[in-house]
Design a protein around this motif. Structure first.
Motif, PDB file in Angstrom:
ATOM      1  N   GLU A 140      -9.798   2.348 -60.235  1.00 56.22           N
ATOM      2  CA  GLU A 140      -9.845   2.447 -61.690  1.00 56.22           C
ATOM      3  C   GLU A 140     -10.713   3.624 -62.124  1.00 56.22           C
ATOM      4  OE1 GLU A 140      -8.114   0.820 -63.992  1.00 56.22           O
ATOM      5  OE2 GLU A 140      -7.047  -0.113 -62.330  1.00 56.22           O
ATOM      6  N   VAL A 141     -11.776   3.878 -61.380  1.00 51.48           N
ATOM      7  CA  VAL A 141     -12.638   5.025 -61.676  1.00 51.48           C
ATOM      8  C   VAL A 141     -11.865   6.325 -61.505  1.00 51.48           C
ATOM      9  CG1 VAL A 141     -14.719   6.266 -60.966  1.00 51.48           C
ATOM     10  CG2 VAL A 141     -14.728   3.769 -61.023  1.00 51.48           C
ATOM     11  N   LEU A 142     -11.037   6.399 -60.446  1.00 49.63           N
ATOM     12  CA  LEU A 142     -10.267   7.619 -60.184  1.00 49.63           C
ATOM     13  C   LEU A 142      -9.150   7.817 -61.201  1.00 49.63           C
ATOM     14  CD1 LEU A 142      -9.995   7.431 -56.296  1.00 49.63           C
ATOM     15  CD2 LEU A 142     -11.594   8.753 -57.672  1.00 49.63           C
ATOM     16  N   LYS A 143      -8.600   6.727 -61.721  1.00 52.05           N
ATOM     17  CA  LYS A 143      -7.552   6.850 -62.733  1.00 52.05           C
ATOM     18  C   LYS A 143      -8.112   7.358 -64.064  1.00 52.05           C
ATOM     19  CE  LYS A 143      -4.689   3.038 -60.957  1.00 52.05           C
ATOM     20  NZ  LYS A 143      -4.218   1.647 -61.236  1.00 52.05           N
ATOM     21  N   GLU A 144      -9.264   6.846 -64.449  1.00 53.30           N
ATOM     22  CA  GLU A 144      -9.815   7.153 -65.767  1.00 53.30           C
ATOM     23  C   GLU A 144     -10.705   8.398 -65.767  1.00 53.30           C
ATOM     24  OE1 GLU A 144      -8.862   5.564 -68.440  1.00 53.30           O
ATOM     25  OE2 GLU A 144      -7.608   4.205 -67.266  1.00 53.30           O
ATOM     26  N   ASP A 145     -11.676   8.447 -64.851  1.00 53.12           N
ATOM     27  CA  ASP A 145     -12.671   9.525 -64.861  1.00 53.12           C
ATOM     28  C   ASP A 145     -12.381  10.618 -63.844  1.00 53.12           C
ATOM     29  OD1 ASP A 145     -13.897   8.025 -66.755  1.00 53.12           O
ATOM     30  OD2 ASP A 145     -15.531   7.321 -65.498  1.00 53.12           O
ATOM     31  N   GLY A 146     -11.672  10.286 -62.775  1.00 50.01           N
ATOM     32  CA  GLY A 146     -11.382  11.272 -61.746  1.00 50.01           C
ATOM     33  C   GLY A 146     -12.507  11.394 -60.727  1.00 50.01           C
ATOM     34  N   LEU A 147     -12.319  12.309 -59.790  1.00 53.08           N
ATOM     35  CA  LEU A 147     -13.266  12.495 -58.690  1.00 53.08           C
ATOM     36  C   LEU A 147     -14.471  13.352 -59.049  1.00 53.08           C
ATOM     37  CD1 LEU A 147     -11.224  13.034 -55.403  1.00 53.08           C
ATOM     38  CD2 LEU A 147     -13.185  11.535 -55.681  1.00 53.08           C
ATOM     39  N   ASN A 148     -14.289  14.312 -59.937  1.00 54.53           N
ATOM     40  CA  ASN A 148     -15.354  15.283 -60.198  1.00 54.53           C
ATOM     41  C   ASN A 148     -16.690  14.662 -60.601  1.00 54.53           C
ATOM     42  OD1 ASN A 148     -14.393  17.920 -59.565  1.00 54.53           O
ATOM     43  ND2 ASN A 148     -13.004  17.820 -61.308  1.00 54.53           N
ATOM     44  N   PRO A 149     -16.717  13.675 -61.509  1.00 48.44           N
ATOM     45  CA  PRO A 149     -18.013  13.101 -61.869  1.00 48.44           C
ATOM     46  C   PRO A 149     -18.697  12.379 -60.712  1.00 48.44           C
ATOM     47  CG  PRO A 149     -16.317  12.516 -63.479  1.00 48.44           C
ATOM     48  CD  PRO A 149     -15.619  13.097 -62.305  1.00 48.44           C
ATOM     49  N   ILE A 150     -17.911  11.965 -59.719  1.00 50.65           N
ATOM     50  CA  ILE A 150     -18.469  11.217 -58.593  1.00 50.65           C
ATOM     51  C   ILE A 150     -18.984  12.157 -57.509  1.00 50.65           C
ATOM     52  CG2 ILE A 150     -17.998   9.437 -56.864  1.00 50.65           C
ATOM     53  CD1 ILE A 150     -17.852   8.538 -59.840  1.00 50.65           C
ATOM     54  N   VAL A 151     -18.183  13.153 -57.141  1.00 50.19           N
ATOM     55  CA  VAL A 151     -18.553  13.993 -55.996  1.00 50.19           C
ATOM     56  C   VAL A 151     -19.544  15.093 -56.360  1.00 50.19           C
ATOM     57  CG1 VAL A 151     -16.332  13.558 -54.882  1.00 50.19           C
ATOM     58  CG2 VAL A 151     -16.604  15.583 -56.321  1.00 50.19           C
ATOM     59  N   ASP A 152     -19.790  15.316 -57.650  1.00 47.91           N
ATOM     60  CA  ASP A 152     -20.711  16.377 -58.034  1.00 47.91           C
ATOM     61  C   ASP A 152     -22.087  16.177 -57.419  1.00 47.91           C
ATOM     62  OD1 ASP A 152     -21.133  18.739 -60.052  1.00 47.91           O
ATOM     63  OD2 ASP A 152     -22.850  17.425 -60.310  1.00 47.91           O
ATOM     64  N   PHE A 153     -22.599  14.958 -57.492  1.00 48.15           N
ATOM     65  CA  PHE A 153     -23.912  14.656 -56.914  1.00 48.15           C
ATOM     66  C   PHE A 153     -23.924  14.888 -55.412  1.00 48.15           C
ATOM     67  CE2 PHE A 153     -26.330  11.145 -54.808  1.00 48.15           C
ATOM     68  CZ  PHE A 153     -27.593  11.709 -54.935  1.00 48.15           C
ATOM     69  N   PHE A 154     -22.852  14.457 -54.727  1.00 51.22           N
ATOM     70  CA  PHE A 154     -22.792  14.587 -53.270  1.00 51.22           C
ATOM     71  C   PHE A 154     -22.593  16.032 -52.836  1.00 51.22           C
ATOM     72  CE2 PHE A 154     -21.468  10.277 -54.301  1.00 51.22           C
ATOM     73  CZ  PHE A 154     -22.276   9.542 -53.453  1.00 51.22           C
ATOM     74  N   MET A 211     -15.433  14.835 -47.057  1.00 51.59           N
ATOM     75  CA  MET A 211     -15.989  15.378 -48.289  1.00 51.59           C
ATOM     76  C   MET A 211     -15.814  16.896 -48.367  1.00 51.59           C
ATOM     77  SD  MET A 211     -17.487  14.972 -51.175  1.00 51.59           S
ATOM     78  CE  MET A 211     -18.041  13.274 -51.126  1.00 51.59           C
ATOM     79  N   GLY A 212     -15.958  17.585 -47.249  1.00 48.18           N
ATOM     80  CA  GLY A 212     -15.788  19.032 -47.245  1.00 48.18           C
ATOM     81  C   GLY A 212     -14.408  19.451 -47.711  1.00 48.18           C
ATOM     82  N   PHE A 213     -13.357  18.785 -47.194  1.00 49.73           N
ATOM     83  CA  PHE A 213     -12.001  19.101 -47.622  1.00 49.73           C
ATOM     84  C   PHE A 213     -11.775  18.717 -49.082  1.00 49.73           C
ATOM     85  CE2 PHE A 213     -11.064  19.083 -43.011  1.00 49.73           C
ATOM     86  CZ  PHE A 213     -10.349  20.265 -42.936  1.00 49.73           C
ATOM     87  N   VAL A 214     -12.298  17.556 -49.478  1.00 51.10           N
ATOM     88  CA  VAL A 214     -12.130  17.110 -50.862  1.00 51.10           C
ATOM     89  C   VAL A 214     -12.699  18.137 -51.834  1.00 51.10           C
ATOM     90  CG1 VAL A 214     -12.875  15.381 -52.551  1.00 51.10           C
ATOM     91  CG2 VAL A 214     -12.041  14.655 -50.321  1.00 51.10           C
ATOM     92  N   LEU A 215     -13.889  18.655 -51.533  1.00 47.80           N
ATOM     93  CA  LEU A 215     -14.502  19.656 -52.398  1.00 47.80           C
ATOM     94  C   LEU A 215     -13.680  20.944 -52.428  1.00 47.80           C
ATOM     95  CD1 LEU A 215     -18.270  19.155 -51.469  1.00 47.80           C
ATOM     96  CD2 LEU A 215     -17.080  18.377 -53.522  1.00 47.80           C
TER      97      LEU A 215
END
Length: 411
Positions: A140-154, A211-215
């Motif tokens: 649900e987080v990925l549908k609404e907010d997406g990945l960017n707000p989550i992976v930014d910290f990491f 994570m490297g590929f995702v970024l």
């Protein structure tokens, strides 16, 4: 003269003293060294929405574990799975009846960094993130907010590593972190090891999900897939995946669709292809793949774009369920040729199905656009601004050649 000599000796002595002190500092070890027992090693991270608790007891618990937030609102519930070193070191009977090998803590807020810092109020040792194995994110987080707000910290913190596995779940990520695995491992380590099996299980999305590929994918605005874990009661299963487009989840790929995508990308080292016996449909024949080569090529005819897919496979007969037909034997060359055609036709069906499923989502997880840009950059310039719509209409023409080299150890 004697006085000048004494002055020179004193100067030399002072220099030697300074050098000795300097070398001593170099030999003193790491300036920030800490014993293992003084750190809390975080093994996995779970990200959910911080939904309001249903009952007063849970509400009181949630209020205790969180903090007063001066800015923003309580958006995310962040869970950390932490290694319990005292259990593994001092209790040989960790597991049933003994101390657990890990514990899970949680906190809610909007910025993950602030949430993590406030978790210092729940643990007695410093949280250490260099050994994270898995990040589990609620869909649900990925549908609404997406990945960017989550992976930014990491992506910014120096303790985070590029080999962290990113995985999604339709349920609560915290429950996945709390799951008791069959072998007693913390679920973060368990999931990381499980995804390594993707080279032999065509249903697992494991390649290029770190994570490297995702970024890299996010930075280059590329579509991609992430693996999916489902937890139901005492059963945890990883299979299929989700499609990410413009950093948000746009659809789910089941195991068959995932298998076809992997056949196109050739990211596995071994896979099984099954077909029905043409004369006895209730019987199944299985092909075990050993070598796999693919080539995706664009073909331009005026304004029409077509992709051709050449697949070459070498493998063995993995299983022949006994058929009443005496001619269905692996020692019969004609029957083997028939099997090669059957397996090739099944691969064609599978890859066409997966290609069409991705077209429905307008998600180019197969990097067809990148291939077109490499082969025909002048054509890519004309369609790049509307590529998702163009990709959804492009036909795929697969050509599959299967060669059976062996029939197993004993027949």
């Amino acid at each position: 003269m004697i006085q000048q000599a004494n002055v020179r000796i004193s100067a030399v002595t002072a220099v030697l003293a300074v050098l000795l002190v300097g070398f001593s500092l170099l030999l003193s070890g790491c300036w920030d060294r800490r014993e293992l027992q003084e750190r809390n090693f975080v093994l996995a991270v779970g990200v959910d929405y911080a939904e309001p608790p249903a009952d007063s007891a849970e509400q009181a618990e949630r209020q205790t574990e969180t903090f007063v937030q001066p800015k923003g609102r309580k958006v995310y519930l962040l869970s950390l799975q932490v290694l319990n070193l005292s259990a593994s070191d001092n209790n040989a009977e960790s597991g049933p009846g003994g101390a657990e090998k890990y514990f899970v803590i949680a906190n809610s807020g909007q910025t993950l960094f602030e949430i993590v810092r406030d978790m210092a109020g729940q643990v007695s040792r410093t949280l250490w993130f260099e050994h994270i194995q898995t990040i589990v994110i609620n869909e649900e987080v990925l549908k609404e907010d997406g990945l960017n707000p989550i992976v930014d910290f990491f992506s910014r913190d120096s303790e985070m590593r590029a080999r962290i596995r990113v995985i999604t779940t339709p349920g609560q990520a915290r429950k996945v972190l709390e799951f008791k695995t069959p072998n007693g491992e913390p679920s973060g380590i368990f999931l990381n090891g499980l995804l390594r099996n993707h080279v032999k299980d065509a249903h697992l999305m494991g390649a290029r999900t770190d994570m490297g590929f995702v970024l890299q994918f996010l930075a280059n605005k590329m579509d991609f897939l992430l693996p999916r874990v489902v937890l139901s009661g005492d059963v945890l299963k990883v299979g299929g995946g989700i499609a990410i487009k413009q950093d948000k989840m746009v659809g789910i790929t089941d195991e068959y669709t995932t298998k076809g995508i992997k056949l196109i990308r050739a990211t596995e080292k071994s896979v099984l292809i099954t077909v029905n016996c043409p004369d006895h449909p209730e019987m199944i024949f299985t092909f075990e793949l050993f070598q796999h080569h693919t080539k995706l090529t664009p073909r331009i005819d005026g304004d029409k774009i077509t992709f051709t897919l050449d697949i070459y496979m070498i493998g063995n007969i993995g299983e022949l369920q006994r058929c009443p037909d005496p001619g269905h034997k692996a020692s019969d060359p004609e029957f083997v040729k028939q099997l090669e055609v059957l397996f090739a036709d099944e691969v064609k069906r599978n890859v066409l199905h997966s290609w069409q499923e991705m077209q429905k989502m307008e998600a180019d997880v197969l990097a067809a656009g990148k291939t077109l840009k490499g082969y025909r950059p002048e054509v890519w310039e004309k369609v790049q601004d509307r590529w998702p719509e163009v990709f959804a209409t492009i036909p795929l023409e697969p050509s599959v050649n299967v060669t059976i080299r062996g029939s197993g150890e004993r027949i």
